[in-house]
Design a protein around this motif. Sequence first.
Motif, PDB file in Angstrom:
ATOM      1  N   VAL A  34      -1.780  -3.910  -9.894  1.00 12.90           N
ATOM      2  CA  VAL A  34      -1.799  -3.196  -8.614  1.00 12.90           C
ATOM      3  C   VAL A  34      -1.528  -4.155  -7.462  1.00 12.90           C
ATOM      4  CG1 VAL A  34      -3.283  -1.969  -6.975  1.00 12.90           C
ATOM      5  CG2 VAL A  34      -3.250  -1.276  -9.380  1.00 12.90           C
ATOM      6  N   TYR A  35      -2.281  -5.241  -7.377  1.00 12.85           N
ATOM      7  CA  TYR A  35      -2.064  -6.139  -6.228  1.00 12.85           C
ATOM      8  C   TYR A  35      -0.761  -6.918  -6.358  1.00 12.85           C
ATOM      9  CZ  TYR A  35      -3.523 -10.703  -8.298  1.00 12.85           C
ATOM     10  OH  TYR A  35      -3.611 -11.860  -9.031  1.00 12.85           O
ATOM     11  N   ALA A  38       1.935  -4.630  -5.238  1.00  7.75           N
ATOM     12  CA  ALA A  38       1.826  -4.492  -3.782  1.00  7.75           C
ATOM     13  C   ALA A  38       2.473  -5.684  -3.089  1.00  7.75           C
ATOM     14  CB  ALA A  38       0.361  -4.366  -3.375  1.00  7.75           C
ATOM     15  N   TYR A  42       5.840  -2.933  -3.385  1.00  8.01           N
ATOM     16  CA  TYR A  42       5.512  -1.985  -2.326  1.00  8.01           C
ATOM     17  C   TYR A  42       5.838  -2.588  -0.961  1.00  8.01           C
ATOM     18  CZ  TYR A  42       2.788  -0.314  -6.323  1.00  8.01           C
ATOM     19  OH  TYR A  42       2.394   0.083  -7.582  1.00  8.01           O
ATOM     20  N   LEU A  66      -3.316   4.647  -4.979  1.00  8.81           N
ATOM     21  CA  LEU A  66      -3.822   4.493  -3.618  1.00  8.81           C
ATOM     22  C   LEU A  66      -5.318   4.166  -3.629  1.00  8.81           C
ATOM     23  CD1 LEU A  66      -1.923   7.461  -1.935  1.00  8.81           C
ATOM     24  CD2 LEU A  66      -1.383   5.037  -1.758  1.00  8.81           C
ATOM     25  N   GLN A  68      -6.851   2.392  -5.775  1.00  7.99           N
ATOM     26  CA  GLN A  68      -7.002   0.982  -6.122  1.00  7.99           C
ATOM     27  C   GLN A  68      -6.507   0.070  -4.998  1.00  7.99           C
ATOM     28  OE1 GLN A  68      -6.305   0.240 -10.667  1.00  7.99           O
ATOM     29  NE2 GLN A  68      -5.095   2.040 -10.114  1.00  7.99           N
ATOM     30  N   LEU A  69      -5.453   0.462  -4.306  1.00 11.54           N
ATOM     31  CA  LEU A  69      -4.998  -0.327  -3.158  1.00 11.54           C
ATOM     32  C   LEU A  69      -6.082  -0.391  -2.090  1.00 11.54           C
ATOM     33  CD1 LEU A  69      -1.300   0.891  -2.838  1.00 11.54           C
ATOM     34  CD2 LEU A  69      -2.056  -1.426  -3.436  1.00 11.54           C
ATOM     35  N   GLU A  70      -6.726   0.733  -1.834  1.00 13.92           N
ATOM     36  CA  GLU A  70      -7.826   0.744  -0.868  1.00 13.92           C
ATOM     37  C   GLU A  70      -8.993  -0.104  -1.359  1.00 13.92           C
ATOM     38  OE1 GLU A  70      -7.075   5.131   1.191  1.00 13.92           O
ATOM     39  OE2 GLU A  70      -8.517   4.932  -0.458  1.00 13.92           O
ATOM     40  N   TYR A  72      -8.786  -2.804  -3.311  1.00 14.82           N
ATOM     41  CA  TYR A  72      -8.420  -4.208  -3.095  1.00 14.82           C
ATOM     42  C   TYR A  72      -8.561  -4.597  -1.623  1.00 14.82           C
ATOM     43  CZ  TYR A  72      -6.606  -5.616  -7.684  1.00 14.82           C
ATOM     44  OH  TYR A  72      -6.484  -5.980  -9.012  1.00 14.82           O
ATOM     45  N   VAL A 199      -1.547  -6.672   0.990  1.00 17.98           N
ATOM     46  CA  VAL A 199      -2.101  -5.511   0.298  1.00 17.98           C
ATOM     47  C   VAL A 199      -2.700  -4.526   1.298  1.00 17.98           C
ATOM     48  CG1 VAL A 199      -3.901  -4.736  -1.299  1.00 17.98           C
ATOM     49  CG2 VAL A 199      -2.507  -6.740  -1.866  1.00 17.98           C
ATOM     50  N   VAL A 202      -0.125  -2.146   3.040  1.00 17.32           N
ATOM     51  CA  VAL A 202       0.773  -1.266   2.290  1.00 17.32           C
ATOM     52  C   VAL A 202       0.658   0.182   2.762  1.00 17.32           C
ATOM     53  CG1 VAL A 202       1.217  -0.241   0.032  1.00 17.32           C
ATOM     54  CG2 VAL A 202       0.997  -2.711   0.240  1.00 17.32           C
TER      55      VAL A 202
END
Length: 574
Positions: A34-35, A38, A42, A66, A68-70, A72, A199, A202
């Motif tokens: 994910v990261y 990103a 992304y 989304l 998981q992005l939040e 991180y 990150v 994004v």
Amino acid sequence: MGRSQRKLELVLLWHMHQPDYRDPRTGEFTLPWVYLHALKDYADMAYHLERHPGVKAVVNFVPVLLDQLEDYAEQFRLGLVRDPLLKLLGASNLDQVSPQTRTFILDACFRNNHHTMIEPFPPYKRLHELYRQLNVQGESAFAYLSGQYFSDLLTWYHLAWTGESVRRRHALVQRLMAQGSGFTHSDRFALFQLIGEVVAEVIPRYRRLAQSGQIELSTTPHYHPLAPLLIDFRSAREALPGVVLPQTACYPGGRSRVEWHLDSALESHARRFGDAPAGVWPAEGAISQPLLELLASRGCRWTASGQAVLANTLRRGGATHVLADRTHYLYQPYRYRGPGGEVTCFFRDDQLSDLIGFEYKSWFGRDAANDFVRRLEDILRRSPEDARPLVSVILDGENAWEYYPYNGYFFLDDLYTLLENHPLISTTTYRDYLARSAAAAAPLPPVVAGSWVYGTFSPWIGEPAKNQAWELLAAAKQHYDLVMQGGRLKPEEAEAAHRQLADCESSDWFWWLGDYNPEHAVASFERRFRDKLGNLYRLLKLPVPAALSTPLSRGHGDPEAGGAMRRASKEREG
């Protein structure tokens, strides 16, 4: 309208997705994708759109990505990182790493496309050559590697995963790449902080692009389930009549599970972006008649799938006369009408999509961009005189670029430049297209269920390991239903079990099962699937079945693109 005045409309839909990599018991991220995506993809994909404001596109984010992005972004904000690779990048001392940590770093930090992400960087390549020399001598030889080696390796791995736009915009990355080796803790921590900034930006970057009207943001049912199979395993036989199905007759309550994934996606999208999505890209472009009914009942204005699904549908409906030339059936919208409402369906051009996904990586960027535009011009030229073709190009917006030089920077820049200035090609979004041309859709015959891969569901069902996984999931769902009916769990316990079930329903766990996939990927994903199912039983306060301790599949293949992507047609696979 004269032929010289006609235009072709192009929708580019970039699909962004990663399954939930968090350990269900600790919350620790078990894989870094994910990261890393990103940082590399992304960020780059947003940059190219920002750089070319005249190009419109649809960007599809799966809600679990989304989430998981939040997660991180919050980890970086609080300074409490739950990703082991990120922790090591920012660690103050690498001189006394344990044998287990040493093995973890060496296994993780060469996990990329060597041709585009190691060989272009001599210092990184030297680190890999030393690793290979020691590996011949056995694992004990790695004890001679110094803390400086691991510091350099962790730094270079993350530098290689840094998007081209990030490299060009941040002096820190340029300095570290020029330095080449001897990276200090200060160097690594500065890179660690930069990753956190990238990150965290994004989601806001894509939100701004959507607010400007340049892009349309769409969604997918929350945890990326293969919805037609959840609703009815037998839908797999519509395109493949002879497919062997799981012994379990059906997935218990599958339709209500799809309803939850869909409703959760619509709600979370509106909360994040301030507006309900107009469209839904179903996981893997997989549609069926019952799924279209659900989408229509939820007020979704559009959905999309693959060219082969449309061809199968038209063939079964008797319209075989149009299939010889795709310009006579593919480049137009179709409308599903049912008791709960209607939804417009678009179907991607598989050939154009696969060219970007698999072929253009070995071309010079400008040559590939020119070829793509030439093919669009040819579609316009061959289309019926009274038609204004709408071409849908839909593909993975993250995994393809790992195989391009410079992460696809020059190809995308050249492509967007050509599209931005072309007199006969206009990029658009599905929302904008429907606002102008809602009445133009042709009626869609009863759909033959399928996905954007081969027009079937074969990557997810029909093989022994995949069918066994479905049987294990169905059994867990039966136990889940019994426990929920008994009311034995506290509300917070029931919610945790529900989220774990939803995670287990992701299509990704089934995708990676099968001996044709790479050994490391199969081992990684099938183990996580069994761990997630095991945790579901724990949350239900039930014994974990012994069957979940046995691997479902081993994997020994070497598929194209590492198996993360597949072409639409088996005939074109290398």
